[in-house]
Scaffold this active site. Structure first.
Site, short mmCIF file in Angstrom:
data_model
loop_
_atom_site.label_atom_id
_atom_site.label_comp_id
_atom_site.label_asym_id
_atom_site.label_seq_id
_atom_site.Cartn_x
_atom_site.Cartn_y
_atom_site.Cartn_z
N LYS A 53 -12.43 3.50 -50.13
CA LYS A 53 -11.41 2.88 -50.99
C LYS A 53 -11.97 1.63 -51.66
CE LYS A 53 -7.63 4.81 -48.26
NZ LYS A 53 -6.65 4.64 -47.20
N GLN A 97 -4.66 -0.10 -43.25
CA GLN A 97 -5.13 1.25 -42.91
C GLN A 97 -4.47 1.73 -41.61
OE1 GLN A 97 -7.20 3.28 -44.79
NE2 GLN A 97 -6.73 4.85 -43.26
N ASP A 120 0.55 1.63 -51.12
CA ASP A 120 0.53 2.91 -50.39
C ASP A 120 1.86 3.64 -50.53
OD1 ASP A 120 -1.81 3.78 -49.27
OD2 ASP A 120 -1.63 2.56 -47.45
#
Ligand code: NAP
Length: 296
Positions: A53, A97, A120
């Site tokens: 990412k 994460q 997200d």
């Protein structure tokens, strides 16, 4: 008949090129899009996702603020880190994460992220906005699937979409996005799961079949209507002695069998995977554009 492949890598590259020019123009106007990344612990899969990412951010000019914290970080310390990013004007998006270590309450951490920086798309406020059809940050994998269908010229309006899997990160949101009354959606959606009786009876009715079950070969050739479009979200490691690593990646669909009946099919790897990170970049750029609007 051999299915046409929907090339997620090529579609993702095209979107990244568009995003790069948006980032260039934001930078010219004094806004450098920033993504705050938090990884707690050293789970190898999570480390490689985070690295991928961050590299993707760098490749299009998004600044990433890398925070790798030890596995024994307290929940209170993580919450403080999230709050600092909420307040930081240089940070447009926050990515924590998952999974987090067991001593942390994931939903409490996700709830602490400012919904305006929730790139997200997991904050309940953004999930609710998606549900009622408002513009918001859409979760990256389902958004990637919808974009891939649109950019592959697959009509969804009026079609029967069958989704296999009802997780909060893939199945439920992709079903929800595709049933909205708007372009690139407007489908009739059926959502299947382990409680579904006669899975094949449903999958055989799908014009568009989206599979996110987490198991190889959940969908095989006889379960697919001839000419259907099949999107395989799955990523599974299976042993393969011919590979140096000892394994290879496969999806949740029997690729060889299904490619004989489907009209279009996504490969694994190279299908949905590259789209997921790209939609994270997309959300971060959207957030930076909102900052520019606010700063006037
Ligand atoms: P998950 O949380 O394990 O959910 C799997 C879902 O599939 C559950 O709802 C489960 O039903 C259902 N299911 C499992 N076996 C089934 C069967 N035989 N028949 C019908 N339904 C079945 O998985 P996930 O996080 O959604 O991920 C799904 C897959 O996508 C995995 O392979 C994952 O690695 C992959 N993935 C890929 C990306 C990417 O970027 N490419 C991103 C995320 C996930 P119940 O609810 O009844 O248990």
């Amino acid at each position: 008949m051999a299915a046409d492949l929907m090339d997620g890598k090529a579609i993702a590259e095209a979107i990244r090129a568009e995003l790069k020019s948006e980032v260039d123009s934001l930078r010219e106007r004094g806004v450098v899009p920033g993504l705050g990344v938090i990884l707690v612990g050293d789970n190898p899969a999570s480390c490689s996702y985070v690295t991928a990412k961050e590299r993707a951010c760098e490749s299009i000019g998004i600044y990433s603020d890398d925070n790798r914290l030890p596995a024994d970080t307290s929940e209170a310390d993580l919450l403080k880190r999230v709050e600092a990013m909420n307040q930081d004007p240089q940070i447009d998006g926050i990515l924590v994460q998952l999974p987090l270590p067991k001593h942390m309450d994931e939903s409490k951490i996700l709830l602490a992220i400012d919904p305006a920086k929730d790139v997200d798309g997991f904050h309940p406020m953004n999930v609710g906005k998606m549900m009622i059809g408002e513009e918001t940050f859409f979760p990256c994998t389902p958004h990637g699937v919808v974009q891939m269908l649109m950019r592959s010229g697959v009509e969804t309006s009026g079609k029967h979409v069958v989704v296999v899997g009802r997780s909060n990160i893939v199945g439920k949101p992709v079903a929800n996005m595709l049933l909205q009354k708007k372009a690139g959606a407007n489908a009739t959606v059926t959502l299947c799961h382990t409680g579904t009786e006669d899975l094949a009876g449903f999958t055989q009715q799908a014009d568009i079949l989206i599979v996110a079950s987490g198991w190889p070969n959940t969908v095989t050739e006889s379960m697919v209507k001839p000419g259907a479009v099949v999107v395989d979200v799955g990523v599974n490691r299976v042993e393969d002695a011919t590979k140096k690593s000892g394994y290879r990646l496969v999806g949740d669909v029997d690729f060889e069998g299904v490619s004989r009946v489907a009209s279009k099919l996504t490969p694994v790897p190279g299908g949905v995977g590259p789209m997921t990170i790209t939609m994270l970049l997309y959300n971060t750029v959207e957030s930076a554009k909102a900052r520019l609007m606010e700063e006037g």
